[in-house]
Design a protein around this motif. Structure first.
Motif, PDB file in Angstrom:
ATOM      1  N   GLY A  56      21.087  70.452 -44.576  1.00 26.43           N
ATOM      2  CA  GLY A  56      21.589  69.092 -44.809  1.00 26.43           C
ATOM      3  C   GLY A  56      22.833  68.876 -43.954  1.00 26.43           C
ATOM      4  N   PHE A  57      23.739  68.035 -44.454  1.00 26.84           N
ATOM      5  CA  PHE A  57      24.928  67.686 -43.672  1.00 26.84           C
ATOM      6  C   PHE A  57      25.745  68.929 -43.290  1.00 26.84           C
ATOM      7  N   GLY A  58      26.005  69.800 -44.282  1.00 30.81           N
ATOM      8  CA  GLY A  58      26.852  70.965 -44.023  1.00 30.81           C
ATOM      9  C   GLY A  58      26.136  72.002 -43.173  1.00 30.81           C
ATOM     10  N   GLY A  59      24.901  72.326 -43.536  1.00 31.08           N
ATOM     11  CA  GLY A  59      24.165  73.401 -42.865  1.00 31.08           C
ATOM     12  C   GLY A  59      23.903  73.098 -41.399  1.00 31.08           C
ATOM     13  N   ILE A  60      23.454  71.873 -41.111  1.00 27.51           N
ATOM     14  CA  ILE A  60      23.145  71.535 -39.707  1.00 27.51           C
ATOM     15  C   ILE A  60      24.441  71.500 -38.887  1.00 27.51           C
ATOM     16  N   VAL A  82      18.486  78.884 -40.001  1.00 26.07           N
ATOM     17  CA  VAL A  82      18.690  77.882 -41.064  1.00 26.07           C
ATOM     18  C   VAL A  82      17.437  77.907 -41.939  1.00 26.07           C
ATOM     19  N   ILE A  83      17.618  78.011 -43.267  1.00 25.93           N
ATOM     20  CA  ILE A  83      16.452  77.963 -44.169  1.00 25.93           C
ATOM     21  C   ILE A  83      16.544  76.691 -45.008  1.00 25.93           C
ATOM     22  N   ASP A  84      15.476  75.910 -45.014  1.00 22.42           N
ATOM     23  CA  ASP A  84      15.466  74.699 -45.844  1.00 22.42           C
ATOM     24  C   ASP A  84      14.059  74.471 -46.401  1.00 22.42           C
ATOM     25  N   ARG A  85      14.005  73.964 -47.631  1.00 23.21           N
ATOM     26  CA  ARG A  85      12.698  73.721 -48.263  1.00 23.21           C
ATOM     27  C   ARG A  85      12.046  72.451 -47.702  1.00 23.21           C
ATOM     28  N   ASP A  86      12.861  71.528 -47.165  1.00 25.02           N
ATOM     29  CA  ASP A  86      12.324  70.328 -46.518  1.00 25.02           C
ATOM     30  C   ASP A  86      12.603  70.521 -45.039  1.00 25.02           C
ATOM     31  N   LEU A  94      22.164  56.124 -46.326  1.00 25.76           N
ATOM     32  CA  LEU A  94      21.269  55.034 -45.923  1.00 25.76           C
ATOM     33  C   LEU A  94      20.130  54.802 -46.915  1.00 25.76           C
ATOM     34  N   LEU A  95      20.197  55.459 -48.069  1.00 22.52           N
ATOM     35  CA  LEU A  95      19.159  55.203 -49.084  1.00 22.52           C
ATOM     36  C   LEU A  95      19.316  53.810 -49.695  1.00 22.52           C
ATOM     37  N   TRP A  96      20.550  53.277 -49.644  1.00 23.63           N
ATOM     38  CA  TRP A  96      20.759  51.953 -50.278  1.00 23.63           C
ATOM     39  C   TRP A  96      19.902  50.874 -49.648  1.00 23.63           C
ATOM     40  N   HIS A 125      11.098  77.191 -42.786  1.00 22.30           N
ATOM     41  CA  HIS A 125      10.765  76.203 -43.811  1.00 22.30           C
ATOM     42  C   HIS A 125      10.372  76.955 -45.076  1.00 22.30           C
ATOM     43  N   ALA A 126      11.287  77.129 -46.000  1.00 24.25           N
ATOM     44  CA  ALA A 126      10.997  77.924 -47.213  1.00 24.25           C
ATOM     45  C   ALA A 126      11.973  77.552 -48.315  1.00 24.25           C
ATOM     46  N   TRP A 127      11.561  77.813 -49.546  1.00 24.04           N
ATOM     47  CA  TRP A 127      12.371  77.501 -50.723  1.00 24.04           C
ATOM     48  C   TRP A 127      13.165  78.759 -51.103  1.00 24.04           C
ATOM     49  N   VAL A 128      14.482  78.710 -51.008  1.00 27.37           N
ATOM     50  CA  VAL A 128      15.309  79.875 -51.351  1.00 27.37           C
ATOM     51  C   VAL A 128      15.280  80.039 -52.867  1.00 27.37           C
ATOM     52  N   ASN A 129      14.923  81.237 -53.340  1.00 29.87           N
ATOM     53  CA  ASN A 129      14.861  81.382 -54.797  1.00 29.87           C
ATOM     54  C   ASN A 129      15.801  82.451 -55.361  1.00 29.87           C
ATOM     55  N   ARG A 315      19.883  75.288 -59.109  1.00 28.79           N
ATOM     56  CA  ARG A 315      19.729  76.485 -59.963  1.00 28.79           C
ATOM     57  C   ARG A 315      19.988  77.785 -59.201  1.00 28.79           C
ATOM     58  N   VAL A 316      19.451  77.873 -57.968  1.00 26.95           N
ATOM     59  CA  VAL A 316      19.578  79.132 -57.222  1.00 26.95           C
ATOM     60  C   VAL A 316      21.060  79.474 -56.979  1.00 26.95           C
ATOM     61  N   VAL A 317      21.896  78.464 -56.901  1.00 28.60           N
ATOM     62  CA  VAL A 317      23.339  78.692 -56.718  1.00 28.60           C
ATOM     63  C   VAL A 317      23.977  79.029 -58.072  1.00 28.60           C
ATOM     64  N   PRO A 364      36.326  66.776 -51.787  1.00 28.06           N
ATOM     65  CA  PRO A 364      35.342  65.815 -52.310  1.00 28.06           C
ATOM     66  C   PRO A 364      33.904  66.232 -51.994  1.00 28.06           C
ATOM     67  N   PRO A 365      32.951  65.957 -52.916  1.00 32.59           N
ATOM     68  CA  PRO A 365      31.547  66.275 -52.634  1.00 32.59           C
ATOM     69  C   PRO A 365      30.904  65.152 -51.823  1.00 32.59           C
ATOM     70  N   THR A 366      31.250  65.065 -50.547  1.00 32.31           N
ATOM     71  CA  THR A 366      30.709  63.986 -49.710  1.00 32.31           C
ATOM     72  C   THR A 366      30.093  64.563 -48.440  1.00 32.31           C
ATOM     73  N   ALA A 367      29.280  63.728 -47.806  1.00 38.39           N
ATOM     74  CA  ALA A 367      28.630  64.140 -46.561  1.00 38.39           C
ATOM     75  C   ALA A 367      29.697  64.418 -45.496  1.00 38.39           C
ATOM     76  N   ALA A 369      32.774  65.448 -45.888  1.00 40.86           N
ATOM     77  CA  ALA A 369      33.443  66.735 -46.112  1.00 40.86           C
ATOM     78  C   ALA A 369      32.491  67.881 -45.758  1.00 40.86           C
ATOM     79  N   ALA A 370      31.209  67.757 -46.153  1.00 38.29           N
ATOM     80  CA  ALA A 370      30.246  68.833 -45.880  1.00 38.29           C
ATOM     81  C   ALA A 370      30.127  69.072 -44.377  1.00 38.29           C
ATOM     82  N   GLU A 371      30.086  67.994 -43.601  1.00 39.96           N
ATOM     83  CA  GLU A 371      29.965  68.139 -42.143  1.00 39.96           C
ATOM     84  C   GLU A 371      31.187  68.852 -41.559  1.00 39.96           C
TER      85      GLU A 371
HETATM   86  C1  LIG Z   1      22.416  58.051 -53.040  1.00 39.35           C
HETATM   87  C2  LIG Z   1      23.533  58.834 -52.422  1.00 39.35           C
HETATM   88  C3  LIG Z   1      24.423  58.196 -51.566  1.00 39.35           C
HETATM   89  C4  LIG Z   1      25.445  58.914 -50.973  1.00 39.35           C
HETATM   90  N1  LIG Z   1      26.307  58.248 -50.142  1.00 39.35           N
HETATM   91  C5  LIG Z   1      27.276  58.936 -49.521  1.00 39.35           C
HETATM   92  C6  LIG Z   1      28.155  58.272 -48.614  1.00 39.35           C
HETATM   93  O1  LIG Z   1      28.052  57.065 -48.408  1.00 39.35           O
HETATM   94  N2  LIG Z   1      29.098  59.011 -47.981  1.00 39.35           N
HETATM   95  C7  LIG Z   1      29.227  60.357 -48.183  1.00 39.35           C
HETATM   96  O2  LIG Z   1      30.100  60.990 -47.558  1.00 39.35           O
HETATM   97  N3  LIG Z   1      28.443  61.010 -49.067  1.00 39.35           N
HETATM   98  C8  LIG Z   1      27.458  60.337 -49.724  1.00 39.35           C
HETATM   99  N4  LIG Z   1      26.647  60.981 -50.617  1.00 39.35           N
HETATM  100  C9  LIG Z   1      26.902  62.403 -50.922  1.00 39.35           C
HETATM  101  C10 LIG Z   1      26.268  63.283 -49.842  1.00 39.35           C
HETATM  102  O3  LIG Z   1      24.884  63.034 -49.742  1.00 39.35           O
HETATM  103  C11 LIG Z   1      26.475  64.746 -50.193  1.00 39.35           C
HETATM  104  O4  LIG Z   1      27.818  64.977 -50.489  1.00 39.35           O
HETATM  105  C12 LIG Z   1      26.037  65.604 -49.008  1.00 39.35           C
HETATM  106  O5  LIG Z   1      24.653  65.467 -48.806  1.00 39.35           O
HETATM  107  C13 LIG Z   1      26.385  67.065 -49.258  1.00 39.35           C
HETATM  108  O6  LIG Z   1      25.999  67.798 -48.142  1.00 39.35           O
HETATM  109  P1  LIG Z   1      25.461  69.289 -48.329  1.00 39.35           P
HETATM  110  O7  LIG Z   1      25.271  69.839 -46.961  1.00 39.35           O
HETATM  111  O8  LIG Z   1      26.308  70.013 -49.283  1.00 39.35           O
HETATM  112  O9  LIG Z   1      24.062  69.101 -49.046  1.00 39.35           O
HETATM  113  P2  LIG Z   1      22.741  68.313 -48.554  1.00 39.35           P
HETATM  114  O10 LIG Z   1      23.033  67.399 -47.435  1.00 39.35           O
HETATM  115  O11 LIG Z   1      22.165  67.740 -49.797  1.00 39.35           O
HETATM  116  O12 LIG Z   1      21.839  69.487 -48.044  1.00 39.35           O
HETATM  117  C14 LIG Z   1      21.332  70.467 -48.891  1.00 39.35           C
HETATM  118  C15 LIG Z   1      20.064  70.996 -48.244  1.00 39.35           C
HETATM  119  O13 LIG Z   1      19.651  72.141 -48.979  1.00 39.35           O
HETATM  120  C16 LIG Z   1      18.251  72.104 -49.140  1.00 39.35           C
HETATM  121  N5  LIG Z   1      17.931  72.879 -50.346  1.00 39.35           N
HETATM  122  C17 LIG Z   1      18.373  72.688 -51.597  1.00 39.35           C
HETATM  123  N6  LIG Z   1      17.902  73.640 -52.427  1.00 39.35           N
HETATM  124  C18 LIG Z   1      17.146  74.468 -51.650  1.00 39.35           C
HETATM  125  C19 LIG Z   1      16.427  75.666 -51.892  1.00 39.35           C
HETATM  126  N7  LIG Z   1      16.360  76.219 -53.109  1.00 39.35           N
HETATM  127  N8  LIG Z   1      15.773  76.253 -50.857  1.00 39.35           N
HETATM  128  C20 LIG Z   1      15.827  75.719 -49.603  1.00 39.35           C
HETATM  129  N9  LIG Z   1      16.502  74.610 -49.306  1.00 39.35           N
HETATM  130  C21 LIG Z   1      17.160  73.980 -50.314  1.00 39.35           C
HETATM  131  C22 LIG Z   1      17.915  70.629 -49.276  1.00 39.35           C
HETATM  132  O14 LIG Z   1      16.574  70.386 -48.894  1.00 39.35           O
HETATM  133  C23 LIG Z   1      18.916  69.994 -48.314  1.00 39.35           C
HETATM  134  O15 LIG Z   1      18.370  69.830 -47.020  1.00 39.35           O
HETATM  135  C24 LIG Z   1      25.611  60.294 -51.236  1.00 39.35           C
HETATM  136  C25 LIG Z   1      24.713  60.940 -52.104  1.00 39.35           C
HETATM  137  C26 LIG Z   1      23.682  60.223 -52.688  1.00 39.35           C
HETATM  138  C27 LIG Z   1      22.720  60.917 -53.613  1.00 39.35           C
END
Ligand SMILES: Cc1cc2nc3c(=O)[nH]c(=O)nc-3n(C[C@H](O)[C@H](O)[C@H](O)COP(=O)(O)OP(=O)(O)OC[C@H]3O[C@@H](n4cnc5c(N)ncnc54)[C@H](O)[C@@H]3O)c2cc1C
Length: 491
Positions: A56-60, A82-86, A94-96, A125-129, A315-317, A364-367, A369-371
């Motif tokens: 996701g945002f942090g991993g990539i 990089v391991i991701d289930r999707d 951009l879901l809004w 491409h795999a689900w970390v368990n 859960r895995v975390v 903060p738990p935001t995209a 910050a994760a990036e």
């Molecule tokens: C509707 C909505 C709107 C948002 N709007 C904003 C915004 O406007 N601005 C902002 O900064 N933040 C926003 N956020 C928050 C933002 O999406 C998160 O803070 C951000 O995605 C966190 O990044 P991350 O890398 O920690 O996790 P993610 O980006 O969620 O990445 C986690 C990755 O781990 C993978 N994964 C999870 N479990 C497993 C597993 N067991 N095995 C393998 N892969 C797995 C997932 O498929 C995913 O690709 C929003 C969140 C939501 C839900």
């Protein structure tokens, strides 16, 4: 006459499609994916193995920064996986527009494989368990166990739904394109129910929508629902148009979006109330039934409730034994985003719980910050490999953007630093004269939101899709067709 027009249109269409196919062919030859897949043996043999869990945002961001920082022999000896289930990265902000019928779900996902073009890192491409920190091994469904030398845990979060009577069974969540389409479908169902209702009370309950959660997601959700009803759906039902509908945001804290400044919280409240959205802060939801939502501040007759209050680690975390977890199950990290007892294991984004080294505030738990954290831990790993130290992590906010439907939003920008040397304007905490933060509301904030995310999504195809979607919405209105989401045939 008609025949000639048809022949002309067909000729034009053939020319356009043929031209596009030719351009595509040329581009495809120039953009061959120069990337070699890696076998498990090759991964095991690499002298340094960096495993990144979550694309996701942090991993990539971590994978891209490692690519950039590792060079020469070190790059050849290091394997990054990089391991991701999707196999796609979801652009959650951009879901809004998807939920409000202004964008198509394809516009908000980017294939992870696309990031590999001309880069060395690998993707599984795999689900970390299971994560075994003691033996430094990660287990994933359908894949061989993966040992690591450095681990980056970036597995995001899931919505936390408290165990209140009726809530888990009835609440709709919002975190994926499927949820965005479900929201649209449920609003259409609700309007259809109102259309069939015999009494004003039934109609009013069908047209009342409660959102649990007064944080960023809750307020944007409430505004999206309001917007879709007001400037999309109800236009299809002119005979219901005069029927008042209610959107109520219920939050436990005494102000909306408690992570924002008090001025921004106030601006958000005003924007919602100006639209006609009811705000109930300092209020707890107690139970939910088919026809009502009970709160500490009274009963709201409503048939639809959305839940957007609080997140928890996956859960895995949560299940990783022998280390310290925060209350929501995320991983407590030190000032270098590492697990204190495992200096080669980093946790970032929503899966982590840490404090800003400069301000002492929780991260903060935001995209955004994760990036930043992804890029930071990549630099830390390279520094560890080179035997260097890194300064502790401090978050540099670029701003805070909240969208409130058509033509409305609240944006806080900066603070920005004015420097005497190029590039003169820096967002974040570098040396120089710090000014701001600045706050804008209404249309300028709406334009900023759209401009920022359009430039930020990392693929031209998505940008073009979004531009076309938004232009079509402005010209012809929102998508109001109900999308069947069940697989296969229905009987
Ligand atoms: C509707 C909505 C709107 C948002 N709007 C904003 C915004 O406007 N601005 C902002 O900064 N933040 C926003 N956020 C928050 C933002 O999406 C998160 O803070 C951000 O995605 C966190 O990044 P991350 O890398 O920690 O996790 P993610 O980006 O969620 O990445 C986690 C990755 O781990 C993978 N994964 C999870 N479990 C497993 C597993 N067991 N095995 C393998 N892969 C797995 C997932 O498929 C995913 O690709 C929003 C969140 C939501 C839900």
């Amino acid at each position: 006459m008609l025949g000639r027009a048809a022949v002309g249109t067909a000729a034009l269409a053939t020319a356009v499609v043929g031209g596009a196919a030719l351009v595509r062919q040329v581009l495809a030859t120039r953009r061959q994916i120069a990337h070699e897949s890696q076998t498990e043996e090759e991964f095991a043999k690499a002298s340094t193995r960096v495993l990144i869990l979550g694309g996701g945002f942090g991993g990539i961001s971590a994978a891209l920064e490692l690519e950039h920082r590792l060079d020469g022999q070190r790059a050849r000896d290091t394997s990054v996986l990089v391991i991701d289930r999707d196999i796609s990265m979801l652009f959650t902000p951009l879901l809004w527009p998807v939920a409000s019928g202004a964008a198509n779900p394809n516009s908000v996902v980017v294939p992870i494989r696309g990031f590999q073009r001309n880069r060395r890192f690998h993707v599984l491409h795999a689900w970390v368990n299971r994560i075994d920190l003691e033996n430094k091994i990660v287990y994933a469904d359908g894949a061989e166990p993966r040992p690591y030398d450095f681990l980056v845990i970036a597995l995001g979060s899931v919505t936390q739904v408290p165990d209140l009577p009726g809530l888990r069974e009835r609440a709709l969540l919002f975190a994926s394109p499927a949820d965005a389409l479900t929201l649209r479908n449920r609003l259409i169902d609700a309007i259809e129910l109102a259309h069939r209702s015999d009494t004003p009370e039934e109609r009013r309950a069908a047209l009342t929508f409660v959102v649990g959660g007064g944080g960023d997601t809750g307020v944007e959700l409430a505004a999206t629902i309001h917007d879709y009803l007001d400037s999309g759906l109800l236009m299809q039902y002119p005979w219901l148009g005069k029927e008042p509908f209610r959107v109520v945001v219920v939050g436990r804290a005494d102000r909306l979006v408690p992570t924002a400044t008090t001025e921004m919280s106030e601006a958000i409240r005003r924007s919602l109330e100006e639209k006609g959205i009811e705000v109930r802060t300092g209020t707890a939801i107690q139970s939910v039934s088919e026809t009502e939502v009970r709160t500490s501040n009274g009963v709201i007759p409503a048939r639809t409730i959305f839940w957007a209050a609080g997140i928890t680690a996956p859960r895995v975390v949560r299940d990783i034994p022998g280390i310290e977890h925060a209350r929501n199950g995320s991983l407590i990290v030190d000032d270098h985003m590492r697990l204190p007892s495992h200096p080669q294991v980093y946790a970032i984004g929503d899966s982590s719980w840490g404090y800003d080294a400069e301000t002492g505030e929780p991260l903060p738990p935001t995209a955004q910050a994760a990036e930043q954290q992804g890029a930071y831990v990549a630099r830390c790993i390279v520094a560890q490999l080179q035997g260097r130290d890194m300064p502790p992590y401090s978050f540099s906010p670029r701003g805070h953007l909240v969208l409130f439907g058509r033509g409305a939003g609240v944006a806080q920008l900066g603070p920005v630093t004015l420097s005497a040397r190029p590039p003169f304007l820096i967002v974040g905490r570098q040396k120089g004269l710090r000014v701001g933060p600045f706050q804008v509301t209404g249309l300028p904030a709406w334009l900023l939101w759209h401009g920022y995310y359009l430039s930020h999504i990392p693929r031209w195809r998505n940008r073009i899709y979004l531009l076309v979607d938004w232009t079509l919405t402005a010209l012809t209105g929102r998508e109001t067709a109900q999308m069947p989401l069940m697989a296969g045939t229905r009987e």
